[in-house]
Design a protein around this motif. Structure first.
Motif, PDB file in Angstrom:
ATOM      1  N   ASP A   1       0.498  -0.456   0.084  1.00 28.81           N
ATOM      2  CA  ASP A   1       0.148  -0.361   0.212  1.00 28.81           C
ATOM      3  C   ASP A   1       0.696   1.310   0.089  1.00 28.81           C
ATOM      4  OD1 ASP A   1      -2.516  -1.501  -0.022  1.00 28.81           O
ATOM      5  OD2 ASP A   1      -2.932  -1.186   2.375  1.00 28.81           O
ATOM      6  N   ARG A   2       0.613   1.964  -0.542  1.00 23.09           N
ATOM      7  CA  ARG A   2       1.274   3.449  -0.855  1.00 23.09           C
ATOM      8  C   ARG A   2       0.424   4.217   0.236  1.00 23.09           C
ATOM      9  NH1 ARG A   2       0.347   6.176  -5.324  1.00 23.09           N
ATOM     10  NH2 ARG A   2       2.309   7.538  -4.988  1.00 23.09           N
ATOM     11  N   ILE A   3       1.487   5.327   1.139  1.00 23.39           N
ATOM     12  CA  ILE A   3       0.427   6.117   2.148  1.00 23.39           C
ATOM     13  C   ILE A   3       0.997   6.954   2.333  1.00 23.39           C
ATOM     14  CG2 ILE A   3      -0.018   4.020   3.670  1.00 23.39           C
ATOM     15  CD1 ILE A   3       2.758   6.146   5.010  1.00 23.39           C
ATOM     16  N   ALA A   4       0.585   8.327   2.916  1.00 20.14           N
ATOM     17  CA  ALA A   4       1.569   9.777   2.943  1.00 20.14           C
ATOM     18  C   ALA A   4       0.768   9.102   4.693  1.00 20.14           C
ATOM     19  CB  ALA A   4       0.409  10.377   2.817  1.00 20.14           C
ATOM     20  N   VAL A   5       1.630  10.322   5.326  1.00 19.07           N
ATOM     21  CA  VAL A   5       1.432  10.743   6.820  1.00 19.07           C
ATOM     22  C   VAL A   5       0.820  12.062   7.418  1.00 19.07           C
ATOM     23  CG1 VAL A   5       3.091  10.204   8.861  1.00 19.07           C
ATOM     24  CG2 VAL A   5       3.534   8.978   7.216  1.00 19.07           C
ATOM     25  N   GLU A   6      -0.244  11.500   8.360  1.00 17.38           N
ATOM     26  CA  GLU A   6      -0.755  12.443   8.814  1.00 17.38           C
ATOM     27  C   GLU A   6      -0.126  13.127  10.551  1.00 17.38           C
ATOM     28  OE1 GLU A   6      -1.905  14.998  10.623  1.00 17.38           O
ATOM     29  OE2 GLU A   6      -4.068  14.795   8.979  1.00 17.38           O
ATOM     30  N   ASN A   7       0.970  13.706   9.645  1.00 15.32           N
ATOM     31  CA  ASN A   7       2.024  14.074  10.987  1.00 15.32           C
ATOM     32  C   ASN A   7       1.478  14.751  12.338  1.00 15.32           C
ATOM     33  OD1 ASN A   7       1.522  17.116   9.222  1.00 15.32           O
ATOM     34  ND2 ASN A   7       2.428  17.625  10.796  1.00 15.32           N
ATOM     35  N   HIS A   8       0.153  14.735  12.739  1.00 13.16           N
ATOM     36  CA  HIS A   8      -0.637  15.127  13.480  1.00 13.16           C
ATOM     37  C   HIS A   8      -1.325  13.823  14.566  1.00 13.16           C
ATOM     38  CE1 HIS A   8      -2.059  19.547  13.123  1.00 13.16           C
ATOM     39  NE2 HIS A   8      -0.433  18.746  13.119  1.00 13.16           N
ATOM     40  N   PHE A   9      -0.166  14.081  15.232  1.00 15.17           N
ATOM     41  CA  PHE A   9      -0.407  12.432  16.372  1.00 15.17           C
ATOM     42  C   PHE A   9      -1.485  12.455  16.637  1.00 15.17           C
ATOM     43  CE2 PHE A   9       3.418   9.887  15.160  1.00 15.17           C
ATOM     44  CZ  PHE A   9       3.816   9.708  14.310  1.00 15.17           C
ATOM     45  N   PHE A  10      -3.037  12.302  17.394  1.00 16.52           N
ATOM     46  CA  PHE A  10      -3.907  12.411  17.777  1.00 16.52           C
ATOM     47  C   PHE A  10      -3.641  10.884  18.723  1.00 16.52           C
ATOM     48  CE2 PHE A  10      -5.302  10.432  13.500  1.00 16.52           C
ATOM     49  CZ  PHE A  10      -5.843   9.609  14.439  1.00 16.52           C
ATOM     50  N   CYS A  11      -3.558  11.513  20.034  1.00 16.32           N
ATOM     51  CA  CYS A  11      -4.601  10.398  20.836  1.00 16.32           C
ATOM     52  C   CYS A  11      -5.426   9.544  20.863  1.00 16.32           C
ATOM     53  CB  CYS A  11      -4.367  10.535  22.636  1.00 16.32           C
ATOM     54  SG  CYS A  11      -6.112  12.078  22.903  1.00 16.32           S
ATOM     55  N   GLY A  12      -6.768   9.589  20.482  1.00 10.31           N
ATOM     56  CA  GLY A  12      -7.914   8.732  20.187  1.00 10.31           C
ATOM     57  C   GLY A  12      -8.957   8.840  21.022  1.00 10.31           C
ATOM     58  N   LYS A  13      -8.140   9.197  22.519  1.00 11.08           N
ATOM     59  CA  LYS A  13      -9.171   9.321  23.824  1.00 11.08           C
ATOM     60  C   LYS A  13      -9.537  10.633  24.453  1.00 11.08           C
ATOM     61  CE  LYS A  13      -6.106   5.554  25.038  1.00 11.08           C
ATOM     62  NZ  LYS A  13      -4.719   5.006  25.618  1.00 11.08           N
ATOM     63  N   CYS A  14      -9.004  11.365  24.295  1.00 11.52           N
ATOM     64  CA  CYS A  14     -10.094  12.580  24.433  1.00 11.52           C
ATOM     65  C   CYS A  14     -10.839  13.335  24.114  1.00 11.52           C
ATOM     66  CB  CYS A  14      -8.768  13.805  24.454  1.00 11.52           C
ATOM     67  SG  CYS A  14      -8.610  14.663  22.210  1.00 11.52           S
TER      68      CYS A  14
END
Length: 358
Positions: free
Chosen positions: A90-103
């Motif tokens: 798979d070709r991907i691009a990185v979402e550079n904002h690393f969100f916590c998923g919990k807040c």
């Protein structure tokens, strides 16, 4: 399966000093929900100057040691046991904002404004960034490319996404738009505004070469604000609009004088999005007339809407509605990173793309 070397080349900052070291380190191995990405392209931007110089801002937003590079694209070559949605190849691009998923924000599907945000390429949460041959990233931060765009276009989705988010918030369809500041994000804002239905796009900057690029990106008319500043822009806008004012403004310069002055020529009932990063306080001289009595709509953005913005931007490029390539001023192998940052620091570069595989 690709033969993955035990060691890889990367840029790394290990000490609190200017510059980076180009070194070999052990190639990482993905665990849990991580994927190993063979980095195809990594881009650098104005904000990377802070990290390169290791100034006071860098000390707040980054942590040693780290591999820089928050704009990256590549191909998945290995995956951890808990990866569910990506596969090798798979070709991907990185979402550079690393969100916590919990807040609270993450639970409201607003990972873009996560309360505990970390950032790829800044050494907070992970040493890894995109200035390396291989990088490990959690799959939840990977956008899978869907429309066959090139690696160069794919690495530009991150800055283009900031512009798209800003323009989308403005609701530009059928409106004239003013973009203040023609750095990479401002240039993408010009193209996105045209692609999203703006009738005309006006662009402002202090450098003629940036205004030339703005016209290539779709600007109908440009203004150089080097002489006369915000007052000159106001005079031009009021003349064009017969004194009514412009209905949509994207402020992408971050210049305090331009930001402070633009409210005076925003039309009543208009919309403005702030995307530039001002270093000085916001000060509006006539608050009643220029803000309160205008019933305006003021927006700010921080990155992209995840992953809505990514898909919308990729579609625009794939459909030929936005050509991102004019913003690219340099393409260099990662071994020439000193040359890349010299160009960035000189002010003679727009978007610089490096190839870690060369």
């Amino acid at each position: 399966m690709e033969d993955i070397p035990k060691e890889m080349v990367c840029l790394q900052k290990t000490t609190a000093s200017k510059g980076y070291q180009c070194m070999k380190i052990q190639t990482p191995f993905p665990v849990n929900d991580e994927v190993l990405i063979k980095i195809k392209k990594v881009a650098i931007c104005g904000s990377d100057i802070n990290l390169y110089m290791w100034n006071e801002t860098a000390k707040v937003i980054a942590a040693l040691p780290f591999i820089p590079g928050h704009e990256a694209t590549g191909i998945v070559v290995r995956k951890g046991p808990d990866v569910k949605n990506l596969k090798v190849g798979d070709r991907i691009a990185v979402e550079n904002h690393f969100f916590c998923g919990k807040c609270f924000q993450c639970k409201e599907d607003r990972g873009d404004i996560c309360a505990s945000l970390n950032q790829y390429g800044h050494g907070k949460g992970t040493i890894h960034g995109g200035c390396c041959e291989y990088s490990v990233v959690s799959e939840k931060y990977c956008y899978r490319l869907q429309y066959g765009i090139s690696d160069v276009a794919a690495v530009l989705l991150e800055p283009m996404g900031v512009a798209h988010n800003a323009i989308e918030r403005l609701e530009v369809d059928g409106e004239a738009v003013l973009v203040i500041g023609c750095g990479p994000v401002g240039l993408f804002a010009v193209s996105c505004a045209k692609a999203l239905g703006a009738t005309k796009v006006f662009a402002v900057d202090v450098l003629e070469e940036r205004l030339d690029l703005a016209r290539k990106m779709g600007a109908n008319e440009t203004f150089n604000s080097k002489e006369g500043g915000s007052q000159k822009v106001k005079e031009e806008i009021m003349k064009i609009t017969s004194g009514v004012g412009i209905g949509r403004i994207c402020e992408a310069s971050g210049a305090a004088s331009m930001l402070n002055g633009c409210f005076s020529y925003l039309r009543k009932g208009g919309r403005i999005t702030l995307v530039g990063l001002p270093k000085k306080p916001l000060h509006v001289e006539n608050v009643l007339q220029d803000i309160l009595f205008k019933s305006l709509n003021l927006n700010t953005v921080h990155g992209r809407r995840i992953f809505h913005t990514w898909e919308e931007c990729e579609k625009l490029i794939a459909d030929g509605k936005v050509d991102p390539l004019p913003v690219v001023s340099h393409q260099l192998p990662i071994s020439k990173f000193e040359e890349a940052f010299k160009a960035l620091l000189s002010g003679n570069a727009c978007k610089i793309i490096m190839d870690p595989q060369l």
